[in-house]
Design a protein around this motif. Structure first.
Motif, short mmCIF file in Angstrom:
data_model
loop_
_atom_site.label_atom_id
_atom_site.label_comp_id
_atom_site.label_asym_id
_atom_site.label_seq_id
_atom_site.Cartn_x
_atom_site.Cartn_y
_atom_site.Cartn_z
N SER A 41 28.20 19.96 40.50
CA SER A 41 27.54 20.91 39.61
C SER A 41 28.04 20.71 38.19
O SER A 41 29.19 20.32 37.97
N ASP A 42 27.15 20.96 37.24
CA ASP A 42 27.56 20.89 35.84
C ASP A 42 28.43 22.07 35.45
O ASP A 42 29.07 22.05 34.39
N PHE A 43 28.45 23.10 36.27
CA PHE A 43 29.22 24.31 35.95
C PHE A 43 30.10 24.69 37.13
O PHE A 43 29.67 25.44 38.02
N PRO A 44 31.31 24.16 37.17
CA PRO A 44 32.24 24.53 38.25
C PRO A 44 32.45 26.03 38.29
O PRO A 44 32.35 26.73 37.28
N ARG A 45 32.78 26.54 39.44
CA ARG A 45 32.89 27.99 39.63
C ARG A 45 34.21 28.52 39.09
O ARG A 45 35.25 27.89 39.19
N TYR A 46 34.11 29.72 38.53
CA TYR A 46 35.29 30.46 38.08
C TYR A 46 35.42 31.67 39.02
O TYR A 46 34.48 32.46 39.17
N LEU A 47 36.58 31.83 39.62
CA LEU A 47 36.81 32.93 40.55
C LEU A 47 37.95 33.81 40.06
O LEU A 47 38.93 33.31 39.51
N GLN A 48 37.84 35.10 40.33
CA GLN A 48 38.93 36.04 40.02
C GLN A 48 39.41 36.70 41.30
O GLN A 48 38.64 37.33 42.02
N LEU A 49 40.70 36.55 41.60
CA LEU A 49 41.34 37.27 42.69
C LEU A 49 42.03 38.49 42.09
O LEU A 49 42.88 38.36 41.21
N SER A 50 41.65 39.66 42.56
CA SER A 50 42.14 40.89 41.94
C SER A 50 42.73 41.80 42.99
O SER A 50 42.29 41.83 44.14
N GLY A 51 43.75 42.57 42.59
CA GLY A 51 44.33 43.53 43.50
C GLY A 51 45.74 43.90 43.09
O GLY A 51 46.33 43.26 42.22
N PRO A 52 46.30 44.93 43.71
CA PRO A 52 47.65 45.38 43.34
C PRO A 52 48.72 44.39 43.80
O PRO A 52 48.47 43.52 44.64
N SER A 53 49.90 44.53 43.22
CA SER A 53 51.04 43.72 43.64
C SER A 53 51.32 43.96 45.11
O SER A 53 51.21 45.08 45.61
N ARG A 54 51.68 42.90 45.82
CA ARG A 54 52.04 42.94 47.23
C ARG A 54 50.83 43.15 48.16
O ARG A 54 51.00 43.45 49.33
N ALA A 166 37.36 23.51 38.82
CA ALA A 166 37.18 24.91 39.19
C ALA A 166 38.40 25.69 38.69
O ALA A 166 39.50 25.16 38.61
N LEU A 167 38.19 26.95 38.35
CA LEU A 167 39.26 27.78 37.81
C LEU A 167 39.39 29.04 38.64
O LEU A 167 38.40 29.71 38.93
N VAL A 168 40.62 29.38 39.01
CA VAL A 168 40.90 30.62 39.74
C VAL A 168 41.87 31.44 38.91
O VAL A 168 42.95 30.96 38.55
N ALA A 169 41.47 32.66 38.57
CA ALA A 169 42.33 33.59 37.84
C ALA A 169 42.79 34.67 38.81
O ALA A 169 41.98 35.42 39.34
N SER A 170 44.09 34.72 39.06
CA SER A 170 44.64 35.69 40.01
C SER A 170 45.55 36.67 39.30
O SER A 170 46.34 36.27 38.43
N GLY A 171 45.44 37.94 39.64
CA GLY A 171 46.30 38.91 38.98
C GLY A 171 45.96 40.34 39.36
O GLY A 171 45.11 40.59 40.24
N LEU A 172 46.64 41.27 38.71
CA LEU A 172 46.38 42.68 38.95
C LEU A 172 44.97 43.04 38.48
O LEU A 172 44.34 42.30 37.72
#
Length: 351
Positions: A41-54, A166-172
C-alpha cells in the motif's frame, strides 16, 4: 515412594501463560494486518494502542514482536520491528537517540541531530524495518513546551510516511490528544485500539475478568489455589488489583514465587494476603485487617471499596515501567537553538 516436585521448573510458569482475551486478540490481529500490509500500500497503517498503565499494552507489543524476531543474517542483522520509547521530555533528539539505541548503534549520543537522523534512516533501511513501535506516546501531549513537541510530531510524520513503515503509537489514553492535535497525523491513524482495565459493573468486562481468572487457575496447575473465578475471590482480586491485568499477573507471580521458595503446592488466603502486602504498592495504605484478602465482604460498602481500589491501583500500581532504551538528554551534545523551519529543512535534506 512419593515424588518430590521440581519446584524450580515452575519459576517461569506464569511468564509462559498467555490467556485469550478479546481486546488482546483484536489488537494482535490489527498489528499483524498492519505488519503484513507493508509494501502493498502507498499508505502504511498507523495504529494507536491506548489504555491505562498495567493494562497489558507492553505485554501485547512484546508478544507481537516475538512473531517477527531479529535474525542475524550474512549481510547483517535483520530487525523487522523496531521498538523505542518517547523520552519524558518528548524531544526529537531523544526519539532519534532511543531508536538508534534500539538498533544497537554504539554511538547513539554522538553527532548533530541531522547526522543522527541520517544514520538512523540508513540503519532502518539496512535492517529491513517494516514497523516502528513508539511507546509512552503520552509524552507528546503538550505540557507547555508546545514548540518542542510540534517538532517531534513533525519528525514522526516525516519518519514514517516517505519510508513506508507501519507506525504503532502506544501509551496512556491521553496520548490521543497528541495525535488529534495534528490534522495530518490524526488522518493517518486508524480508530484507537483500547486495552482497558476490567470493570466490575460492566457485564461484558465482568464476564471476561472472571474468565481470565478461571484460565489462570487452570494454567497454574499443579499449584492448588482457591477458586479464583468464584464470586467472593474474584471480588477480592478486583479489590487488590483494580481490574488491571498487569497487577493480576504481578500478584499471582509473587504468590507462586513464595510457594516455590517454601516448597509447597498449596496456596491459601493468608498466602494471597501476604503476597498482596509485599507486591502491590498501594497495599501500604491499607490498615491490617482491611486488605482485600483479610476484610469481611458482607456488610462492607463494596461499591465504595471498588472505586477506591481502582483509584489507588491506577495512581500507585507500581513504579513506571523502565524503557528498554532510555535516553539521557543531559548527556547529549548541546545543540544550537533552531527554528521549526530550520528543523523541517534539515529533516527534508536527510529524508
Amino acid at each position: 515412594m512419593s515424588h518430590t516436585p521440581d519446584f524450580e521448573s515452575y519459576r517461569d510458569l506464569l511468564s509462559r501463560i498467555r490467556i485469550p482475551h478479546p481486546a488482546f486478540e483484536l489488537a494482535g490481529c490489527e498489528l499483524m494486518h498492519a505488519y503484513r500490509g507493508v509494501g502493498y500500500s502507498d499508505f502504511p497503517r498507523y495504529l494507536q494502542l491506548s489504555g491505562p498503565s498495567r493494562a497489558g499494552k507492553t505485554c501485547l507489543v512484546t508478544d507481537f514482536m516475538k512473531t517477527a524476531p531479529a535474525i542475524q543474517r550474512q549481510e547483517g542483522l535483520h530487525r523487522p520491528i523496531v521498538y523505542a520509547p518517547i523520552p519524558p521530555k518528548g524531544t526529537t533528539m531523544g526519539v532519534i537517540e532511543n531508536l538508534l539505541r534500539a538498533l544497537g548503534d554504539p554511538h547513539w549520543a554522538r553527532g548533530t541531530e541531522t547526522n543522527k537522523l541520517s544514520r538512523l534512516l540508513l540503519q532502518l533501511s539496512e535492517c529491513g524495518c517494516r514497523m516502528i513501535v513508539l511507546d509512552e506516546f503520552q509524552h507528546l501531549v503538550d505540557k507547555g513546551q508546545n514548540k518542542t513537541l510540534k517538532r517531534t510530531v513533525d519528525f514522526i510524520k516525516a519518519l514514517a510516511e516517505p519510508n513506508r513503515w507501519a507506525l504503532v503509537a502506544s501509551g496512556l489514553s491521553e496520548a490521543q490528544a497528541a495525535i488529534d492535535g495534528d490534522a495530518q497525523l490524526s488522518g493517518r491513524f486508524d480508530a484507537p485500539l483500547e486495552i482497558a482495565r476490567f470493570e466490575w459493573t460492566d457485564a461484558v468486562l465482568h464476564k471476561q475478568y472472571r474468565g481470565v481468572l478461571a484460565a489462570f487457575e487452570e494454567a497454574l496447575a499443579p499449584f492448588e489455589l482457591p477458586s479464583l473465578e468464584g464470586e467472593e475471590l474474584a471480588l477480592r482480586f478486583y479489590l487488590a488489583t483494580g481490574g488491571l491485568m498487569g497487577l493480576i499477573v504481578k500478584l499471582l507471580q509473587r504468590v507462586i514465587e513464595d510457594a516455590i521458595d517454601e516448597e509447597r503446592l498449596t496456596i491459601r488466603m493468608p498466602h494471597l494476603n501476604d503476597a498482596f502486602r509485599r507486591a502491590i504498592r498501594f497495599a501500604s495504605r491499607l490498615r491490617d485487617g482491611d486488605g482485600p484478602f483479610e476484610m469481611k465482604l458482607f456488610g462492607a460498602p463494596l461499591e465504595e471499596r471498588r472505586g477506591e481500589a481502582v483509584r489507588m491501583a491506577t495512581a500507585l500500581d507500581d513504579d513506571p515501567p523502565v524503557a528498554p532504551s532510555p535516553t539521557s538528554d543531559s548527556k547529549a551534545p548541546k545543540q544550537s537553538r533552531k527554528t521549526i523551519g530550520d528543523h523541517k529543512r534539515e529533516m527534508a535534506e536527510a529524508l
